[in-house]
Design a protein around this motif. Structure first.
Motif, PDB file in Angstrom:
ATOM      1  N   LEU A 179      -7.279  49.144 107.957  1.00 26.97           N
ATOM      2  CA  LEU A 179      -6.982  50.060 109.065  1.00 26.97           C
ATOM      3  C   LEU A 179      -8.229  50.327 109.906  1.00 26.97           C
ATOM      4  N   GLU A 180      -9.385  50.282 109.291  1.00 21.77           N
ATOM      5  CA  GLU A 180     -10.635  50.515 110.015  1.00 21.77           C
ATOM      6  C   GLU A 180     -10.801  49.517 111.158  1.00 21.77           C
ATOM      7  N   LYS A 181     -10.460  48.253 110.913  1.00 21.11           N
ATOM      8  CA  LYS A 181     -10.587  47.228 111.955  1.00 21.11           C
ATOM      9  C   LYS A 181      -9.572  47.441 113.072  1.00 21.11           C
ATOM     10  N   GLU A 182      -8.372  47.825 112.714  1.00 25.90           N
ATOM     11  CA  GLU A 182      -7.345  48.084 113.737  1.00 25.90           C
ATOM     12  C   GLU A 182      -7.751  49.253 114.626  1.00 25.90           C
ATOM     13  N   VAL A 183      -8.304  50.299 114.009  1.00 23.55           N
ATOM     14  CA  VAL A 183      -8.752  51.471 114.771  1.00 23.55           C
ATOM     15  C   VAL A 183      -9.901  51.091 115.694  1.00 23.55           C
ATOM     16  N   ILE A 209      -7.868  60.067 108.687  1.00 23.19           N
ATOM     17  CA  ILE A 209      -7.546  58.942 107.808  1.00 23.19           C
ATOM     18  C   ILE A 209      -8.238  59.125 106.467  1.00 23.19           C
ATOM     19  N   ASP A 210      -7.458  59.124 105.395  1.00 20.98           N
ATOM     20  CA  ASP A 210      -8.037  59.334 104.065  1.00 20.98           C
ATOM     21  C   ASP A 210      -8.453  58.025 103.390  1.00 20.98           C
ATOM     22  N   ASN A 211      -8.047  56.879 103.976  1.00 17.08           N
ATOM     23  CA  ASN A 211      -8.409  55.587 103.383  1.00 17.08           C
ATOM     24  C   ASN A 211      -8.481  54.537 104.481  1.00 17.08           C
ATOM     25  N   TYR A 212      -9.699  54.253 104.938  1.00 19.13           N
ATOM     26  CA  TYR A 212      -9.874  53.271 106.006  1.00 19.13           C
ATOM     27  C   TYR A 212      -9.672  51.841 105.516  1.00 19.13           C
ATOM     28  N   ASP A 213      -9.617  51.656 104.197  1.00 17.85           N
ATOM     29  CA  ASP A 213      -9.387  50.323 103.637  1.00 17.85           C
ATOM     30  C   ASP A 213      -7.901  50.006 103.485  1.00 17.85           C
ATOM     31  N   GLN A 214      -7.052  50.962 103.815  1.00 15.99           N
ATOM     32  CA  GLN A 214      -5.609  50.722 103.724  1.00 15.99           C
ATOM     33  C   GLN A 214      -5.231  49.536 104.621  1.00 15.99           C
ATOM     34  N   LEU A 215      -4.469  48.611 104.063  1.00 18.47           N
ATOM     35  CA  LEU A 215      -4.081  47.420 104.815  1.00 18.47           C
ATOM     36  C   LEU A 215      -2.887  47.715 105.709  1.00 18.47           C
ATOM     37  N   LEU A 219      -2.574  44.283 115.209  1.00 15.53           N
ATOM     38  CA  LEU A 219      -1.976  44.323 116.555  1.00 15.53           C
ATOM     39  C   LEU A 219      -0.624  45.040 116.556  1.00 15.53           C
ATOM     40  N   LEU A 220      -0.469  46.007 115.683  1.00 14.07           N
ATOM     41  CA  LEU A 220       0.807  46.709 115.586  1.00 14.07           C
ATOM     42  C   LEU A 220       0.891  47.880 116.561  1.00 14.07           C
ATOM     43  N   LEU A 221      -0.267  48.393 116.986  1.00 15.20           N
ATOM     44  CA  LEU A 221      -0.288  49.608 117.809  1.00 15.20           C
ATOM     45  C   LEU A 221      -0.730  49.358 119.246  1.00 15.20           C
ATOM     46  N   ILE A 222      -1.314  48.201 119.491  1.00 13.04           N
ATOM     47  CA  ILE A 222      -1.932  47.959 120.785  1.00 13.04           C
ATOM     48  C   ILE A 222      -0.926  48.029 121.933  1.00 13.04           C
ATOM     49  N   ILE A 246      -3.852  59.389 115.278  1.00 10.96           N
ATOM     50  CA  ILE A 246      -3.592  58.517 114.131  1.00 10.96           C
ATOM     51  C   ILE A 246      -3.864  59.310 112.855  1.00 10.96           C
ATOM     52  N   ARG A 247      -2.909  59.267 111.933  1.00 13.70           N
ATOM     53  CA  ARG A 247      -3.088  59.982 110.669  1.00 13.70           C
ATOM     54  C   ARG A 247      -2.615  59.112 109.513  1.00 13.70           C
ATOM     55  N   LEU A 248      -3.399  59.096 108.466  1.00 13.79           N
ATOM     56  CA  LEU A 248      -3.015  58.404 107.239  1.00 13.79           C
ATOM     57  C   LEU A 248      -3.311  59.331 106.068  1.00 13.79           C
ATOM     58  N   LEU A 249      -2.273  59.665 105.332  1.00 14.07           N
ATOM     59  CA  LEU A 249      -2.424  60.537 104.165  1.00 14.07           C
ATOM     60  C   LEU A 249      -1.553  59.994 103.042  1.00 14.07           C
ATOM     61  N   LYS A 250      -2.200  59.451 102.019  1.00 13.14           N
ATOM     62  CA  LYS A 250      -1.498  58.930 100.839  1.00 13.14           C
ATOM     63  C   LYS A 250      -0.412  57.920 101.237  1.00 13.14           C
ATOM     64  N   ASN A 251      -0.825  56.899 101.972  1.00 11.45           N
ATOM     65  CA  ASN A 251       0.060  55.806 102.406  1.00 11.45           C
ATOM     66  C   ASN A 251       1.131  56.237 103.403  1.00 11.45           C
ATOM     67  N   ASP A 252       1.029  57.453 103.882  1.00 12.21           N
ATOM     68  CA  ASP A 252       1.962  57.947 104.900  1.00 12.21           C
ATOM     69  C   ASP A 252       1.255  57.851 106.244  1.00 12.21           C
ATOM     70  N   PHE A 253       1.658  56.863 107.063  1.00 10.30           N
ATOM     71  CA  PHE A 253       0.972  56.570 108.316  1.00 10.30           C
ATOM     72  C   PHE A 253       1.770  57.119 109.496  1.00 10.30           C
ATOM     73  N   ILE A 254       1.071  57.838 110.369  1.00  9.30           N
ATOM     74  CA  ILE A 254       1.716  58.420 111.561  1.00  9.30           C
ATOM     75  C   ILE A 254       0.870  58.096 112.786  1.00  9.30           C
ATOM     76  N   PHE A 255       1.535  57.598 113.815  1.00  7.76           N
ATOM     77  CA  PHE A 255       0.877  57.285 115.081  1.00  7.76           C
ATOM     78  C   PHE A 255       1.629  57.981 116.209  1.00  7.76           C
ATOM     79  N   ASN A 256       0.889  58.735 117.036  1.00  8.12           N
ATOM     80  CA  ASN A 256       1.478  59.416 118.195  1.00  8.12           C
ATOM     81  C   ASN A 256       0.707  59.026 119.445  1.00  8.12           C
TER      82      ASN A 256
END
Length: 314
Positions: A179-183, A209-215, A219-222, A246-256
């Motif tokens: 996720l770090e690379k996507e951000v 984001i609680d885990n920047y290594d989350q896969l 190109l899902l958000l661009i 962008i929020r990631l909490l325990k594999n729960d991803f939210i994009f607004n």
């Protein structure tokens, strides 16, 4: 082999059992012919029925050699007895047919799944493998103007543009990236657009984001961010707010994503904007393929606002 230990009186018990096994197998293969090989089934019904009767009679005749004391007879009692026995053998044939059918269906489903998987991979490559030439041309124009003015930021802009396309061409071909690379890719894109649009757009970026290594698929958000700049660039005036969270909490991803929007502006959009890029429609298809039952996408364009709310259970 078991019958040898059970005290049967007739001779050559093993050969008797082998012969019986063969005649038991024949109804199973008759069922196989009926269900799988023969197309004009009722046309061959009489032929197969005669084959069954012949099998019963032949078995009675062969069986007589193993215990001749009973004699070979086609009396009513013997026929009924053997017919009943072959009905039970027919049940065995049905079990064989059921297992064979399950095996065939399983193999067919595997082939379908394999083909479907290949189609999905090809479709995903197509959906994410597009680059927006409108963004490229406008960014190059901005860098060109910056270079003419000999501004110090020109090398940084070139580097960000290079990183942007390196991400699309390299990381974009992978199934998942951190996720770090996507951000980082989104931020570089936003910085380039802000430089191009100057003070026309004011981007409010928030991330938790609680885990920047989350896969996450690349190109899902661009396309959502690209869409926001597309409509914001058409607004008159300056400092139009573009809000991205962008929020990631325990594999729960939210994009607004929220940007200003004016109804009936689609007709005024440059054709390059409309026809190029990944596009929201393509992103919807990718989400359906990648997260068929674990995502929710809400798109609302009312009250002069275009809002994207994406929720994914990673």
């Amino acid at each position: 082999m078991l019958s040898l230990t059970m005290g049967f009186e007739y001779k050559d018990s093993i050969w008797h059992d082998i012969a019986e096994l063969i005649f038991n197998m024949i109804p199973a293969y008759i069922l196989y012919l009926w269900f799988f090989k023969i197309k004009q089934k009722w046309y061959h019904f009489i032929l197969l029925s005669l084959l069954v009767v012949f099998n019963i009679v032949l078995y009675m005749y062969i069986d007589n050699f193993f215990h001749p004391e009973n004699g070979f007879s086609l009396d009513k009692r013997t026929i009924i007895k053997n017919a009943t026995r072959f009905i039970s053998d027919g049940v065995f044939g049905l079990v064989f047919f059921a297992l064979f059918s399950i095996k065939q269906l399983y193999k067919k489903q595997q082939e379908i799944n394999e083909i479907s998987g290949k189609e999905q991979k090809a479709q995903l490559r197509l959906l994410k493998g597009q680059i927006n030439p409108h963004f490229l041309f406008n960014t190059l124009n901005t860098i060109y103007a910056s270079a003419l003015d000999k501004e110090e930021k020109t090398p940084e802009l070139i580097l960000k543009l290079a990183d942007n396309f390196r991400y699309v061409l390299n990381e974009g071909q992978k199934n998942k990236v951190p996720l770090e690379k996507e951000v980082r890719h989104l931020k570089d894109y936003i910085n380039l657009q802000q430089e191009r649009l100057s003070n026309k757009v004011n981007v409010n970026w928030k991330e938790s984001i609680d885990n920047y290594d989350q896969l996450i698929p690349p190109l899902l958000l661009i396309s959502f961010v690209e869409n926001a700049f597309k409509y914001s660039s058409m607004m008159t005036g300056i400092n139009h707010n573009l809000n991205i969270k962008i929020r990631l909490l325990k594999n729960d991803f939210i994009f607004n994503c929220e940007n200003p929007y004016v109804e009936n502006t689609d007709k005024e959009i440059d054709s390059d904007w409309v026809e190029s890029g990944i596009g929201i429609k393509n992103t919807k298809k990718r989400l359906e393929l990648l997260f068929p039952k674990s995502h929710q996408l809400i798109i609302d364009h009312s009250n002069n606002k275009f809002k994207i709310d994406l929720h994914i259970k990673l």
